[in-house]
Write an enzyme that holds these catalytic residues in place. Structure first.
Site, PDB file in Angstrom:
ATOM      1  CG  HIS A  99      15.874  50.400  13.234  1.00 32.04           C
ATOM      2  ND1 HIS A  99      16.340  49.197  13.739  1.00 32.04           N
ATOM      3  CD2 HIS A  99      14.801  50.727  14.005  1.00 32.04           C
ATOM      4  CE1 HIS A  99      15.586  48.826  14.748  1.00 32.04           C
ATOM      5  NE2 HIS A  99      14.642  49.736  14.938  1.00 32.04           N
ATOM      6  CG  ASP A 151      19.323  47.646  13.145  1.00 28.50           C
ATOM      7  OD1 ASP A 151      19.398  48.836  12.815  1.00 28.50           O
ATOM      8  OD2 ASP A 151      18.346  47.182  13.776  1.00 28.50           O
ATOM      9  CB  SER A 198      14.428  49.366  18.257  1.00 29.59           C
ATOM     10  OG  SER A 198      13.428  48.632  17.603  1.00 29.59           O
TER      11      SER A 198
END
Length: 382
Positions: A115, A145, A229
């Site tokens: 992402h 992911d 992230s």
């Protein structure tokens, strides 16, 4: 001559002197003992109770271990900028973090989240010293992911070490390194513990607000904020135990963040690095959950028995695919694979991706025109 009062005073003075002498000896022994301890000489003390001094030393040692772990790994953690095309030209669409995990000749490889790089026309890696370098996307995988980028190895000073997933335990110290809120707070560190293992978090892959997959993660209370992230979750040895991915962002929830564990990361990045995608078993069908189809349609048009409320509806079949060769038909309802009940599309994917292998022959049970039919299907790579 000395009167009786003077004699008493003399005796009291001697007693006081003796008492102070004994007290002085005790203090001297304590001082010597303390000096010996600081010089590394072990002295056995016969007590089962921990001392305040020992607690302070343990705390200091743990803090030193955290500092050393961060120093060991921080140079391998980078920032990532997602640059996308717009009507005004190219612009920054988002920031995240990444971890340099491998150096091979002139190339170095960075793992981050899918992402973080999704939709990018260009990718830029910001090294720990602030230098910006262009990155090439090797491949990404929305199910886990994860994504892998490639940069020139001449810019790399440190490659991170990966921990063994089997060594990670609930309650152990967990440290995040990343770039929350973009590069404004680059190289930020937070500390907590591993709060849980083998968590499964529902993920919406197509934006319909319904879960398409469940991502396996480990849980931590170390703060994970936007921009973290793709960064590293490390142990006290400076080894990466997870790639930070997400957190629960609700007003009533605090300290629940998630990181992708190494047993998931390692095989995925190996596939992404070598072929740009993750090879998974493939059937060659488009599917829809039976629960999303009106009951009247199921019974009137598909003739599905009223007691069958689970399964997935076959909406389309690719020519020449394993499903086509196995004789599956449009509007078949798959209710079981290898005798395992299929409740939903996510349930079917979990079986295929976690329990089956490319080349396996699997038995599929479908309802066709109201009757159960079994067929054999050989899984292939997509």
């Amino acid at each position: 001559m000395i009167n009786e009062n003077e004699k008493k005073n003399t005796r009291n003075y001697k007693r006081s002197g003796l008492a102070f002498g004994v007290l002085g000896a005790i203090v001297a022994v304590f001082v010597v003992t303390t000096l010996f301890q600081w010089k590394g000489i072990s002295i056995s003390i016969n007590t089962d109770e921990p001392t305040a001094q020992a607690d302070e030393l343990n705390f200091g040692q743990k803090q030193e271990a955290v500092t050393q772990a961060v120093e060991e790994t921080s140079k391998a953690v980078v920032g990532i900028t997602n640059i996308q095309e717009s009507r005004q030209g190219t612009q920054k669409a988002g920031n995240g973090s990444g971890v340099i995990y491998k150096e091979d000749g002139n190339d170095a490889f960075v793992v981050t989240n899918h992402h973080v790089i999704e939709g990018a026309s260009e990718l830029e890696v910001i090294l720990s010293d602030g230098k910006k370098v262009k990155a090439e996307l090797k491949g990404s995988d929305p199910f886990t992911d994860l994504a892998v980028l490639q940069i020139d190895s001449e810019h790399v000073d440190k490659v991170a070490d990966f921990a063994d997933a089997n060594d990670v335990e609930v309650g152990q110290t967990a440290i995040t390194i990343g770039n929350p809120l973009g590069m404004e707070f680059a190289g930020s560190v937070t500390k907590g513990i591993v709060s849980g293992l083998n968590r499964n978090i529902p993920v919406d892959l197509n934006g319909d607000k319904k879960p398409d997959w469940q991502t396996e993660v480990l849980q931590t209370d170390a703060a994970i904020n936007p921009g973290n992230s793709g960064g590293a979750l490390i142990n006290l040895q400076g080894e990466v135990i997870g790639i930070n991915s997400m957190k629960i962002a609700k007003a009533e929830v605090e300290g629940i963040g998630f990181s992708i564990p190494m047993n998931v990361v390692k095989p995925v990045i190996k596939d992404l690095e070598s072929s740009g995608k993750v090879e998974r078993p493939y059937m060659g069908v488009s599917l829809q959950d039976v629960s999303q189809v009106p009951g009247s349609v199921l019974q009137r048009e598909l003739n599905l028995p009223a007691d069958i409320s689970h399964g997935v509806l076959v909406q389309g079949i690719e020519q020449g695919s394993p499903a086509h060769q196995a004789g599956l038909e449009k509007y078949d309802v798959i209710t079981a694979i290898e005798g395992n009940k299929v409740d939903s599309l996510m349930n079917l994917r979990q079986f295929l991706y976690n329990k089956a292998n490319i080349g396996d022959n699997i038995e599929i049970t479908v309802y066709r025109n109201g009757e159960p039919v079994k067929t054999e299907l050989e899984l292939s790579a997509q």
